[in-house]
Design an enzyme around this catalytic site. Structure first.
Site, mmCIF file in Angstrom:
data_model
loop_
_atom_site.group_PDB
_atom_site.id
_atom_site.type_symbol
_atom_site.label_atom_id
_atom_site.label_comp_id
_atom_site.label_asym_id
_atom_site.label_seq_id
_atom_site.Cartn_x
_atom_site.Cartn_y
_atom_site.Cartn_z
ATOM 1 C CE LYS A 52 1.469 -6.148 0.326
ATOM 2 N NZ LYS A 52 1.291 -5.513 1.393
ATOM 3 C CD GLN A 96 3.353 -5.874 4.510
ATOM 4 O OE1 GLN A 96 2.970 -5.125 3.574
ATOM 5 N NE2 GLN A 96 2.527 -6.681 4.876
ATOM 6 C CG ASP A 119 -2.425 -0.053 2.805
ATOM 7 O OD1 ASP A 119 -2.570 -1.333 2.429
ATOM 8 O OD2 ASP A 119 -1.034 0.067 3.582
HETATM 9 N N1 GUN Z 1 -0.253 -6.326 6.469
HETATM 10 C C1 GUN Z 1 -1.196 -7.189 6.526
HETATM 11 N N2 GUN Z 1 -1.917 -6.696 5.469
HETATM 12 C C2 GUN Z 1 -1.912 -5.566 5.244
HETATM 13 C C3 GUN Z 1 -2.169 -4.511 4.180
HETATM 14 O O1 GUN Z 1 -3.161 -4.556 3.512
HETATM 15 N N3 GUN Z 1 -1.448 -3.372 4.154
HETATM 16 C C4 GUN Z 1 -0.506 -3.122 4.886
HETATM 17 N N4 GUN Z 1 0.183 -1.958 4.816
HETATM 18 N N5 GUN Z 1 0.079 -3.907 5.843
HETATM 19 C C5 GUN Z 1 -0.604 -5.373 5.724
#
Ligand code: GUN
Length: 280
Positions: A52, A96, A119
């Site tokens: 990311k 996350q 998100d």
């Molecule tokens: N962990 C796995 N997928 C995601 C996601 O799309 N967003 C977040 N914040 N954590 C994750």
């Protein structure tokens, strides 16, 4: 059969976003910023967060990762989120998941300002999406949706079947497809005769985390199949769909890896830019 190349579509999207960031920089004399909070040592999470950060930097976003040990107090995380909510240079905040057990996930999600919730997990964004209003849309279903639209511009009246009812994927995917006038069936672990449900699908989205669950004889001829699964097995990373069988029947299918995965991160960048634009 069309192999839906998520890697290529994501690269194109990132290229568009990169240009957009340049334009925004000229227009506002500042750039959108993404802050990711990573708690603990979960190995997949560390990889996701690294990717990311790298992708954000590549398209010219300001990017920051805040790391905490898995012993961090919930209060410390919530205070940091509040600080970021008030920081003008931060357009988007992502914590996350998964979180250590002693940290209340819902509390964390609700502390992030809905305006910075890249998100799309905050109840306000969830509600707005289901009411058909403007909202942040969760990155993975948004990525699936953009891939689908590449194959089929008009989804109206199509029968869509979604396997999995999670807040991350299944539920928001349902809302996106309803908006497109699909007839949507959402299936889950208690669904009776899943195969029969799948056989009805013009569009099948599998998001359950069960390697190779969906077989070739579950697929209607010329269906579009989107595989959200990322499952670690002895044979490497595989999806929820038995690719070799299903690709013989489907009109189009996403591979794993190289399908939905790359789109998720590209959509996170897109959401960060959307948050920036809404706040300016
Ligand atoms: N962990 C796995 N997928 C995601 C996601 O799309 N967003 C977040 N914040 N954590 C994750």
């Amino acid at each position: 059969m069309i192999l839906i190349d998520g890697k290529k579509v994501a690269a194109e999207l990132r290229e568009e976003l990169k240009k957009e960031v340049k334009g925004l920089k000229t227009q506002y004399n500042k750039i959108p910023g993404l802050t990711v909070i990573l708690i603990g040592e979960d190995a997949p999470s560390k990889i996701y967060v690294k990717n990311k950060e790298k992708s954000a930097n590549e398209i010219g976003l300001k990017s920051e990762v805040i790391r905490y040990p898995d012993t961090v107090e919930e209060k410390t995380v919530l205070e940091k989120i509040k600080e970021l909510n008030n920081d003008e240079s931060v357009s988007g905040i992502l914590v996350q998941l998964p979180l250590p057990k002693h940290i209340d996930k819902q509390k964390v999600i609700e502390t992030i300002s809905p305006r910075k919730d890249v998100d799309g997990f905050h109840p306000m964004n969830v509600g707005n999406l289901s009411s058909g209003y403007n909202s942040s849309i969760p990155c993975t279903p948004l990525g699936c949706y953009l891939l689908l639209k590449k194959i089929e511009k008009n989804l109206s009246g199509k029968k869509a079947v979604i396997i999995g009812r999670s807040n991350l994927n299944g539920k928001p995917m349902t809302q996106l497809l309803l908006k497109e006038n699909c007839t949507v069936t959402i299936t889950h672990s208690k669904t009776k005769n899943l195969k029969n449900e799948c056989l009805q699908a013009d569009i099948l989205v599998a998001a359950v985390g069960m390697p190779g669950l969906v077989k070739g004889d579950w697929i209607k001829k010329d269906a579009i199949v989107i595989d959200v699964g990322i499952n670690k097995t002895d044979k490497g990373i595989v999806g929820d769909v038995a690719f070799d069988e299903v690709s013989k029947v489907a009109k189009a299918i996403t591979p794993v890896p190289g399908g939905v995965g790359p789109m998720t991160i590209a959509c996170l960048l897109k959401n960060t830019i959307e948050c920036f634009k809404r706040s300016n």
